[in-house]
Design a protein around this motif. Structure first.
Motif, PDB file in Angstrom:
ATOM      1  N   PHE A   1       0.858  -1.187   0.000  1.00 39.10           N
ATOM      2  CA  PHE A   1       0.000   0.000   0.000  1.00 39.10           C
ATOM      3  C   PHE A   1       0.890   1.230   0.000  1.00 39.10           C
ATOM      4  CE2 PHE A   1      -4.292   0.998  -0.203  1.00 39.10           C
ATOM      5  CZ  PHE A   1      -4.608   2.110   0.573  1.00 39.10           C
ATOM      6  N   TRP A   2       0.401   2.382   0.399  1.00 32.38           N
ATOM      7  CA  TRP A   2       1.208   3.596   0.321  1.00 32.38           C
ATOM      8  C   TRP A   2       2.463   3.439   1.173  1.00 32.38           C
ATOM      9  CZ3 TRP A   2      -3.502   7.223   1.514  1.00 32.38           C
ATOM     10  CH2 TRP A   2      -4.428   7.103   0.471  1.00 32.38           C
ATOM     11  N   THR A   3       3.608   3.732   0.595  1.00 33.79           N
ATOM     12  CA  THR A   3       4.874   3.404   1.245  1.00 33.79           C
ATOM     13  C   THR A   3       5.203   4.370   2.384  1.00 33.79           C
ATOM     14  OG1 THR A   3       5.632   2.571  -0.896  1.00 33.79           O
ATOM     15  CG2 THR A   3       7.297   2.901   0.805  1.00 33.79           C
ATOM     16  N   ILE A   4       5.181   5.664   2.105  1.00 33.32           N
ATOM     17  CA  ILE A   4       5.440   6.679   3.137  1.00 33.32           C
ATOM     18  C   ILE A   4       4.227   7.592   3.178  1.00 33.32           C
ATOM     19  CG2 ILE A   4       6.910   8.613   3.833  1.00 33.32           C
ATOM     20  CD1 ILE A   4       9.213   7.208   2.397  1.00 33.32           C
ATOM     21  N   HIS A   5       3.566   7.663   4.334  1.00 30.66           N
ATOM     22  CA  HIS A   5       2.237   8.291   4.408  1.00 30.66           C
ATOM     23  C   HIS A   5       2.112   9.110   5.697  1.00 30.66           C
ATOM     24  CE1 HIS A   5      -2.405   7.634   4.815  1.00 30.66           C
ATOM     25  NE2 HIS A   5      -2.136   8.789   4.218  1.00 30.66           N
ATOM     26  N   PRO A   6       2.742  10.287   5.756  1.00 31.30           N
ATOM     27  CA  PRO A   6       2.548  11.143   6.937  1.00 31.30           C
ATOM     28  C   PRO A   6       1.148  11.736   6.947  1.00 31.30           C
ATOM     29  CG  PRO A   6       3.975  12.214   5.335  1.00 31.30           C
ATOM     30  CD  PRO A   6       3.672  10.860   4.786  1.00 31.30           C
ATOM     31  N   VAL A   7       0.465  11.664   8.088  1.00 32.87           N
ATOM     32  CA  VAL A   7      -0.912  12.120   8.221  1.00 32.87           C
ATOM     33  C   VAL A   7      -1.020  13.102   9.383  1.00 32.87           C
ATOM     34  CG1 VAL A   7      -3.318  11.390   8.484  1.00 32.87           C
ATOM     35  CG2 VAL A   7      -1.667   9.846   7.426  1.00 32.87           C
ATOM     36  N   PHE A   8      -1.747  14.218   9.179  1.00 32.51           N
ATOM     37  CA  PHE A   8      -1.916  15.241  10.215  1.00 32.51           C
ATOM     38  C   PHE A   8      -0.569  15.614  10.828  1.00 32.51           C
ATOM     39  CE2 PHE A   8      -6.137  12.949  10.580  1.00 32.51           C
ATOM     40  CZ  PHE A   8      -6.822  13.870   9.814  1.00 32.51           C
ATOM     41  N   SER A   9       0.400  15.896   9.969  1.00 38.34           N
ATOM     42  CA  SER A   9       1.768  16.125  10.430  1.00 38.34           C
ATOM     43  C   SER A   9       2.279  17.478   9.963  1.00 38.34           C
ATOM     44  CB  SER A   9       2.690  15.015   9.895  1.00 38.34           C
ATOM     45  OG  SER A   9       2.255  13.752  10.338  1.00 38.34           O
ATOM     46  N   LYS A  10       3.291  17.995  10.677  1.00 39.91           N
ATOM     47  CA  LYS A  10       3.908  19.268  10.325  1.00 39.91           C
ATOM     48  C   LYS A  10       5.425  19.126  10.325  1.00 39.91           C
ATOM     49  CE  LYS A  10       0.278  22.260  12.248  1.00 39.91           C
ATOM     50  NZ  LYS A  10      -0.016  23.396  13.176  1.00 39.91           N
ATOM     51  N   ILE A  12       7.823  18.171   7.952  1.00 41.69           N
ATOM     52  CA  ILE A  12       8.274  16.849   7.507  1.00 41.69           C
ATOM     53  C   ILE A  12       9.310  17.032   6.396  1.00 41.69           C
ATOM     54  CG2 ILE A  12       7.585  14.670   6.452  1.00 41.69           C
ATOM     55  CD1 ILE A  12       6.444  15.089   9.234  1.00 41.69           C
ATOM     56  N   THR A  13      10.465  16.362   6.538  1.00 40.15           N
ATOM     57  CA  THR A  13      11.465  16.321   5.473  1.00 40.15           C
ATOM     58  C   THR A  13      11.671  14.880   5.035  1.00 40.15           C
ATOM     59  OG1 THR A  13      12.627  18.268   6.286  1.00 40.15           O
ATOM     60  CG2 THR A  13      13.868  16.787   4.859  1.00 40.15           C
ATOM     61  N   ILE A  14      11.513  14.641   3.726  1.00 39.52           N
ATOM     62  CA  ILE A  14      11.759  13.329   3.131  1.00 39.52           C
ATOM     63  C   ILE A  14      12.850  13.549   2.095  1.00 39.52           C
ATOM     64  CG2 ILE A  14      10.756  11.440   1.788  1.00 39.52           C
ATOM     65  CD1 ILE A  14       8.028  12.246   3.055  1.00 39.52           C
ATOM     66  N   ASP A  15      14.049  13.067   2.369  1.00 36.47           N
ATOM     67  CA  ASP A  15      15.234  13.461   1.607  1.00 36.47           C
ATOM     68  C   ASP A  15      16.069  12.226   1.252  1.00 36.47           C
ATOM     69  OD1 ASP A  15      17.446  14.687   0.507  1.00 36.47           O
ATOM     70  OD2 ASP A  15      17.928  15.899   2.264  1.00 36.47           O
ATOM     71  N   GLY A  16      16.277  12.010  -0.045  1.00 39.56           N
ATOM     72  CA  GLY A  16      17.236  11.008  -0.483  1.00 39.56           C
ATOM     73  C   GLY A  16      16.789   9.573  -0.335  1.00 39.56           C
ATOM     74  N   ILE A  17      15.495   9.312  -0.357  1.00 35.94           N
ATOM     75  CA  ILE A  17      15.037   7.931  -0.254  1.00 35.94           C
ATOM     76  C   ILE A  17      14.899   7.307  -1.647  1.00 35.94           C
ATOM     77  CG2 ILE A  17      13.778   8.426   1.874  1.00 35.94           C
ATOM     78  CD1 ILE A  17      11.186   8.097   0.128  1.00 35.94           C
ATOM     79  N   THR A  18      14.888   5.991  -1.681  1.00 40.43           N
ATOM     80  CA  THR A  18      14.616   5.232  -2.898  1.00 40.43           C
ATOM     81  C   THR A  18      13.475   4.278  -2.619  1.00 40.43           C
ATOM     82  OG1 THR A  18      16.926   5.362  -3.593  1.00 40.43           O
ATOM     83  CG2 THR A  18      15.565   3.670  -4.625  1.00 40.43           C
ATOM     84  N   VAL A  19      12.455   4.328  -3.464  1.00 43.37           N
ATOM     85  CA  VAL A  19      11.284   3.456  -3.317  1.00 43.37           C
ATOM     86  C   VAL A  19      11.114   2.654  -4.604  1.00 43.37           C
ATOM     87  CG1 VAL A  19       8.781   3.353  -3.027  1.00 43.37           C
ATOM     88  CG2 VAL A  19      10.106   5.045  -1.756  1.00 43.37           C
ATOM     89  N   TYR A  20      11.012   1.340  -4.467  1.00 41.94           N
ATOM     90  CA  TYR A  20      10.676   0.472  -5.590  1.00 41.94           C
ATOM     91  C   TYR A  20       9.415  -0.308  -5.220  1.00 41.94           C
ATOM     92  CZ  TYR A  20      15.325   1.387  -7.464  1.00 41.94           C
ATOM     93  OH  TYR A  20      16.444   2.006  -7.958  1.00 41.94           O
ATOM     94  N   GLY A  21       8.326  -0.028  -5.884  1.00 49.44           N
ATOM     95  CA  GLY A  21       7.083  -0.733  -5.617  1.00 49.44           C
ATOM     96  C   GLY A  21       6.712  -1.612  -6.788  1.00 49.44           C
ATOM     97  N   GLU A  22       5.955  -2.666  -6.509  1.00 48.90           N
ATOM     98  CA  GLU A  22       5.609  -3.605  -7.574  1.00 48.90           C
ATOM     99  C   GLU A  22       4.176  -4.102  -7.483  1.00 48.90           C
ATOM    100  OE1 GLU A  22       8.434  -6.769  -7.412  1.00 48.90           O
ATOM    101  OE2 GLU A  22      10.039  -5.599  -8.323  1.00 48.90           O
ATOM    102  N   SER A  23       3.328  -3.442  -6.696  1.00 50.15           N
ATOM    103  CA  SER A  23       1.973  -3.946  -6.520  1.00 50.15           C
ATOM    104  C   SER A  23       0.960  -2.831  -6.696  1.00 50.15           C
ATOM    105  CB  SER A  23       1.816  -4.569  -5.129  1.00 50.15           C
ATOM    106  OG  SER A  23       2.025  -3.593  -4.129  1.00 50.15           O
ATOM    107  N   LEU A  24      -0.298  -3.188  -6.835  1.00 51.54           N
ATOM    108  CA  LEU A  24      -1.370  -2.230  -6.996  1.00 51.54           C
ATOM    109  C   LEU A  24      -1.455  -1.314  -5.781  1.00 51.54           C
ATOM    110  CD1 LEU A  24      -3.798  -1.414  -8.806  1.00 51.54           C
ATOM    111  CD2 LEU A  24      -5.178  -2.986  -7.447  1.00 51.54           C
ATOM    112  N   ASN A  25      -1.659  -0.022  -6.018  1.00 54.78           N
ATOM    113  CA  ASN A  25      -1.839   0.973  -4.951  1.00 54.78           C
ATOM    114  C   ASN A  25      -0.596   1.110  -4.070  1.00 54.78           C
ATOM    115  OD1 ASN A  25      -3.371   2.976  -3.839  1.00 54.78           O
ATOM    116  ND2 ASN A  25      -5.031   1.649  -3.162  1.00 54.78           N
ATOM    117  N   ASP A  26       0.556   1.040  -4.694  1.00 57.30           N
ATOM    118  CA  ASP A  26       1.826   1.081  -3.973  1.00 57.30           C
ATOM    119  C   ASP A  26       2.459   2.471  -4.021  1.00 57.30           C
ATOM    120  OD1 ASP A  26       2.425   1.185  -6.641  1.00 57.30           O
ATOM    121  OD2 ASP A  26       4.062  -0.249  -6.567  1.00 57.30           O
TER     122      ASP A  26
END
Length: 225
Positions: A1-10, A12-26
């Motif tokens: 499902f969603w890989t990185i999902h911050p909710v109701f947050s303030k 936030i820094t997302i820096d230099g990540i690598t995501v490889y997904g292979e499925s529906l809704n990823d």
């Protein structure tokens, strides 16, 4: 499902990540009802959305905080569906997004702004520039008000104040620009400037939209007006 999902947050820094997904809704990165977010220097390759900005769904989100004040820069995005999108869950509102210096390798859509008539909400003040796009299957730039999940209500989303410039795209198999609102709530105030698309099956589809400006937009070697 969603890989990185911050909710109701303030803050936030997302820096230099690598995501490889292979499925529906990823989805790769989905900030949700959050503010002051920086996403940079990432490589995201997914079957579904690479980056999607969200803000809750339908009436549940109408009185909750939305998403605002985000910078998305220097990323490399590959997607089976949408490289970058807003929605379809965006009912709390999305505003003040700055997207620049990103590379989009592939996707069904490069830039997609999606909702349906259950959603309500408002999306405004979106600034996009300096994108290098290789290829898209269906559309490079698309608004759609008929995303699935609709249950028969009539709360159209307001889309307005989009400023898009300095984009180079090699090819789009379908439509370069698809800007289609609904009669009750036209899409408003879209500036498209200094954009070059080398090859597209169709240049534009614009309907139920107001104040759509093409300034030095070249598709298949022809300037759009």
């Amino acid at each position: 499902f969603w890989t990185i999902h911050p909710v109701f947050s303030k803050n936030i820094t997302i820096d230099g990540i690598t995501v490889y997904g292979e499925s529906l809704n990823d989805d790769g990165v989905d900030p949700d009802s959050s503010e002051d977010v920086l996403i940079q220097n990432c490589t995201i390759q997914t079957h579904d959305d690479a980056i999607s900005i969200k803000a809750g769904r339908d009436q549940d989100a109408w009185n909750r905080p939305g998403s605002k004040n985000m910078i998305i820069r220097n990323n490399r995005l590959l997607s089976g569906v949408n490289a970058f999108c807003i929605g379809s869950e965006m009912s709390g509102g999305v505003e003040n997004l700055f997207i620049y210096n990103n590379t989009i390798k592939d996707g069904k859509h490069a830039l997609n702004f999606k909702c349906n008539l259950d959603r309500g909400g408002e999306v405004k003040n979106i600034y996009i520039r300096d994108l290098d796009i290789e290829s898209c299957d269906e559309a490079m730039f698309i608004f759609r008000m008929d995303y699935h999940g609709y249950r028969g209500n009539n709360y159209p989303t307001k889309f307005q104040n989009f400023f898009v410039s300095e984009i180079k795209c090699q090819s789009v198999e379908g439509t370069a620009f698809k800007i289609v609102g609904v009669p009750d709530e036209p899409i408003k105030n879209i500036l498209l400037k200094n954009i070059e698309i080398n090859s597209a099956g169709k240049a534009t589809e614009v309907k139920h939209a107001q104040n759509i400006v093409f300034d030095q937009v070249n598709v298949n070697g022809i300037l759009l007006k």
